[in-house]
Write an enzyme that holds these catalytic residues in place. Structure first.
Site, PDB file in Angstrom:
ATOM      1  N   ASN C  68      28.223  39.877  31.442  1.00  0.00           N
ATOM      2  CA  ASN C  68      27.118  39.304  31.690  1.00  0.00           C
ATOM      3  C   ASN C  68      26.967  38.472  33.231  1.00  0.00           C
ATOM      4  O   ASN C  68      28.249  38.232  33.634  1.00  0.00           O
ATOM      5  CB  ASN C  68      26.811  37.829  30.599  1.00  0.00           C
ATOM      6  CG  ASN C  68      27.562  36.663  31.154  1.00  0.00           C
ATOM      7  OD1 ASN C  68      27.262  35.914  32.038  1.00  0.00           O
ATOM      8  ND2 ASN C  68      28.976  36.538  30.405  1.00  0.00           N
ATOM      9  N   ALA C  69      25.826  38.300  33.741  1.00  0.00           N
ATOM     10  CA  ALA C  69      25.818  37.520  35.217  1.00  0.00           C
ATOM     11  C   ALA C  69      24.633  36.721  35.162  1.00  0.00           C
ATOM     12  O   ALA C  69      23.780  36.819  35.977  1.00  0.00           O
ATOM     13  CB  ALA C  69      25.784  38.561  36.257  1.00  0.00           C
ATOM     14  N   CYS C 128      33.603  30.262  35.901  1.00  0.00           N
ATOM     15  CA  CYS C 128      32.310  31.169  35.862  1.00  0.00           C
ATOM     16  C   CYS C 128      32.324  32.092  36.916  1.00  0.00           C
ATOM     17  O   CYS C 128      32.492  31.589  38.278  1.00  0.00           O
ATOM     18  CB  CYS C 128      31.184  30.411  35.975  1.00  0.00           C
ATOM     19  SG  CYS C 128      29.720  31.662  35.919  1.00  0.00           S
ATOM     20  N   LYS C 163      38.280  24.546  31.198  1.00  0.00           N
ATOM     21  CA  LYS C 163      38.165  25.889  30.709  1.00  0.00           C
ATOM     22  C   LYS C 163      38.663  26.711  31.920  1.00  0.00           C
ATOM     23  O   LYS C 163      38.029  26.884  32.941  1.00  0.00           O
ATOM     24  CB  LYS C 163      36.617  26.158  30.678  1.00  0.00           C
ATOM     25  CG  LYS C 163      36.518  27.588  30.037  1.00  0.00           C
ATOM     26  CD  LYS C 163      35.216  27.761  29.448  1.00  0.00           C
ATOM     27  CE  LYS C 163      34.960  29.146  28.789  1.00  0.00           C
ATOM     28  NZ  LYS C 163      33.795  29.314  28.060  1.00  0.00           N
ATOM     29  N   ILE C 189      39.757  32.239  27.009  1.00  0.00           N
ATOM     30  CA  ILE C 189      39.564  32.485  28.211  1.00  0.00           C
ATOM     31  C   ILE C 189      38.269  32.447  28.396  1.00  0.00           C
ATOM     32  O   ILE C 189      37.347  32.713  27.791  1.00  0.00           O
ATOM     33  CB  ILE C 189      40.430  33.917  28.528  1.00  0.00           C
ATOM     34  CG1 ILE C 189      39.568  34.875  27.731  1.00  0.00           C
ATOM     35  CG2 ILE C 189      41.668  33.711  28.567  1.00  0.00           C
ATOM     36  CD1 ILE C 189      40.081  36.402  28.044  1.00  0.00           C
TER      37      ILE C 189
END
Lengths: 262, 300, 300, 262
Positions: C68-69, C128, C163, C189
């Site tokens: 996903n992006a 991210c 995270k 992760i």
């Protein structure tokens, strides 16, 4: 060796004991199948890639049919157990060395199988009976309970002695207990089953001064000797690996008990 | 239609190779595939002396892949040169020998021994996650990678491929370090370090606890790293990681790899390598591609 | 039978959470699952202002996973506080708000705004892979991770979860840096950076070229990293990466996670979270485990 | 919305054009299915996880049967195309908003479909015919060649005009050519098909000063509005996202052409 990956067709499948399935497949691998060899069966669903090594239970060489009897242990075998007749299944075979029939010549032979180690004993009993070179063949099989799968098939080819963990049939205990209880004697042992049983057979053979051939198991990837995943410790340096490891899928699965460190 | 590619002056009939450790020394799979059809056979890693490898279980299945912790079991350079090299020399394919070691000296000893063999290229394994000493230690820090690469280059008589670990923050930095140290080519990716736990036994599935993840599951990471490395260096790259068919192989070529290697999928389908060779030719046919080299790095 | 776990003084009815970005703010999946049954809902990342995110395609399927992006598209903190918080407050579950930003100031602005809300914890997204500035830049170097963590801790009124990115050489080092900077917990992760190429179009499948890999394919890497981090730090860890069922979740707990999060598999089976809750209870039943906390890190 | 994931049963499947498959499934999702909505269908093999969004072609609400007509585009749809009758399939539905039937009230309506965008037009034509509120309904469909799948079904509910790229049937060209050639007029357009066609319909509607509803496509993951994977650019800020992106799976797939930036 003439190994190949081929598409077999399911001819028959039935659950013959809790979680134990009996499947006949149509494949020309039957023609060269030897007792003690195994097939790599490939599931397809849920991201499973590696084959399931399953020992050959019976091979009808003329009709080109192979029988496997396996326990559902995970996703892959669970998928397999759901296959209906005519379903195509990818199999790689015939793998491994198999049991040495010649070693039985003129000997009193024990075929000992424990649990899901029982199936390969069927083709072995069948071949020994056919060759008729053994002086005698006694099959000693250990089950969990009264679900004595393959017992009747085995009785077609040899005298069968049963042991059950819960004592619901035959001798209460394991194959060693059945041997003692029935006062059985042998010159050669051929065995397949859980590690404790194989260790017991190895000890038994050493004490009696006889030879034991045992079929080993290990997690496999390639099944053809390339990945070195399924090795067992050997007493001497292995001729291929030049270390104290032999490939169960290639040098085995059947080893002289005295050659392996189990 | 040209399918030949060149890496460091060595010509390969096609860009399809085998990934080290998944094809033995070719003998086992010669039952299934005609080795003459492969661009190269990359051998199982060989050390200066025999290695016992790790205890079993060495294999665990994962979703879309597998973990292995073989620990580079190998018969040592002597047996390799006497037994495995002659076998491979019978075939019309390139021989790339994968070299492993625990110390720089180990690597150099093997590299020197291979100098007077018919090995076409050497692949230096500095990225095996399954052995305590050496191996991956050299492959996760740019300066140590630079060190071992230049040391090997001083001794090597054949072109040197450095096999990189994906277990790094910046693959481009590692690629540049190897190039700066004189590496003739790079191969990537080695396996991603992973773990599987049997929740019923509450035990690690692998005796070694951790293992190397390979198979289709890792392909997106491998393609990304090949792309990033290809953007960062000029030396050719051999791409690998979960290649199961020609389309997968082409992804690596388009990302910038000059050649590709089939790894774990040999275990799933022993015919994968030749199927990839055929599939690439069909693809070139279909899209009218004259020269495979025009595909390299051509993604937009 | 106790399934409650505690993280930084906050008690959760069970260790099953949702992974940020895979569950919106709970509204969409409330059609399928009773949010009251979850240990916590972890929201989609929220920034100080609305973010447009990346162009499409934003999604690519891979073997055993997905890329996903999205690029952290979000309506901004104002809308989140006015619309999404009140919705979540109606449920008897913990609320963990995922915070993203391009600069340290961005993060701090959101953290401060959340100070006087009913958010139980904050999860700081420094990993991210799909946004150019900020985000992962903070999560791939130990010193920058230390910096943002201590800055956030100074302002945060709720316990802070950092995270972590799996795209690093040494996850233990990153975990220690976050702990040293005062993080109350870690979650891992985030996604592995990956790429997919359409070989027929010879184009990147994702408009962003690279994307984040998630799903069962990455689970072995995630379990390994949780184990390594749990060995390295004392603060609790929320484990995630390809959890599809209770057995997967238990792997993370045995590896050392105090809680787990279901991510991509929500897309495959919207009932996954509650099935994991039920499955863990069945497992405890079957093996006579009184207290779920006795499972944490109990692998041998 | 009453969305749910359920197990449907394949009742019928046939290839009705090269690579185009026609499948009927038994599922209670039929009862609430609306024209223009879609189903997420889940393949199982080869590590495929994400669902395939496939628009509803026809729904027999009483009998609880849904029809999908889809093109084999990859592994997932290839697997689907191999399903036999009685095979179970996981489907998530009913997803998306569907076409607004009320917008047709008292209007002359074009239903334009191109290629694999044709199927949703069938249920739409059926519903408009049933409601009978539209002044007139004309179906204009564009095919690659003479394989006019679904044409006869469509003719049961409306007048059908055909265009083919190779001119082997109807007007040579696309749906715009068919509209011109046949001198057709409308007040409302409802369209589904490839992006060039949708852009053409949007332009056409603007020029004619009429409204066009277009059904958009994008790679999806969740299908329920959570992942933000399948967005399209919007002219105004979207009420949900508060940016210029709307979720095709939730705010769509049907949009007012003038609202989206395509």
């Amino acid at each position: 060796m003439g190994q190949k990956k081929t598409e077999a067709k399911v001819l028959y499948q039935q659950e013959i004991a809790d979680g134990i399935f009996d499947m006949w497949m149509e494949t020309d691998l039957a023609q060269t199948a030897k007792a003690g060899q195994f097939l790599s069966v490939y599931p397809r669903n849920g991201g499973t890639l590696l084959p399931r090594p399953i020992s050959i239970c019976e091979a009808d060489r003329e009709a080109g049919r192979v029988r496997i009897v396996y326990r559902v242990a995970g996703k892959g075998t669970a998928e397999l157990s759901g296959y209906h007749v005519n379903r195509k299944v990818n199999v790689l075979g015939n793998l491994g060395n198999g049991f040495p029939l010649d070693a039985a010549e003129g000997k009193r032979v024990f075929l000992t199988g424990g649990g899901i180690g029982i199936p390969p004993m069927l083709q072995l009993a069948k071949d020994l009976r056919q060759e008729g070179k053994a002086e005698s063949v006694a099959v000693i099989v250990g089950y969990r309970d009264h679900q004595l799968f393959l017992k009747e098939d085995l009785e077609k080819y040899a005298r069968v002695y049963v042991a059950t963990e819960d004592g619901s049939a035959g001798v209460k205990g394991n194959v060693m207990d059945a041997i003692a209880e029935n006062g059985l004697e042998a010159d050669v042992v051929m065995a397949c089953g859980p590690m404790p049983m194989l260790r017991a057979m190895k000890r038994y053979a050493r004490e009696k001064g006889i030879v034991a051939y045992i079929s080993l198991e290990e997690r496999m990837a390639c099944g053809v000797g390339a990945c070195l995943g399924c090795v067992c410790r050997t007493v001497e340096k292995d001729a291929h690996s030049h270390v104290h490891n032999a490939r169960i899928c290639t040098e085995g699965p059947v080893f002289l008990a005295s050659d392996v460190d189990i | 239609m040209n399918t030949k590619v060149k890496i460091a002056g060595v010509e390969f009939k096609n860009p399809v190779m085998t990934a080290s450790g998944t094809f033995g020394s070719g003998m086992e799979y010669s039952e299934f595939v005609d080795l003459n059809r492969l661009g190269a056979v990359v051998t199982k890693g060989v050390a200066n002396v025999p290695w016992e490898g790790n205890p079993t279980p060495r294999i665990a299945e994962t979703y879309g892949g597998m973990l292995n912790a073989i620990g580079l079991q190998n018969p040592g350079i002597d047996v390799f040169v006497e037994r495995d090299m002659p076998f491979l020399e019978k075939y019309d394919t390139r021989i790339i020998v994968n070299v492993c070691g625990k110390t720089v000296e180990d690597y150099l000893e093997v590299v020197e021994r291979l100098g007077d063999t018919k090995a076409d290229m050497l692949e230096i394994n500095v990225s095996c996650p399954n052995v305590k000493e050496g191996a991956i230690a050299f492959g996760q820090k740019a300066d140590s990678l630079y060190g071992i690469t230049s040391a090997v280059k001083k001794k090597a008589r054949q072109p040197v491929i450095m096999k990189l670990s994906p277990n790094v923050t910046d693959i481009a930095e590692m690629a540049r370090a190897a190039e700066a140290a004189g590496a003739d080519a790079l191969s990537m990716i080695n396996t991603l370090t992973g773990m599987k736990i049997d929740v019923h036994k509450r035990k690690f599935v692998l005796a070694n606890r951790t293992g190397g993840l390979s198979g289709p599951a890792v392909k997106p990471v491998a393609v990304r790293m090949v792309y990033q490395a290809a953007q960062a260096v000029k030396i050719p790259i051999i791409g690998m990681g979960g290649i199961a068919n020609a389309e997968d192989a082409l992804e690596f070529l388009l990302a910038g790899a000059t050649a590709v290697a089939v790894g774990a999928m040999n275990f799933v389908n022993p015919y994968t390598t030749v199927e990839v060779v055929d599939g690439i030719e069909e693809y070139m046919e279909k899209y009218g591609i004259e020269d495979i080299r025009s595909l390299i790095g051509s993604v937009e």
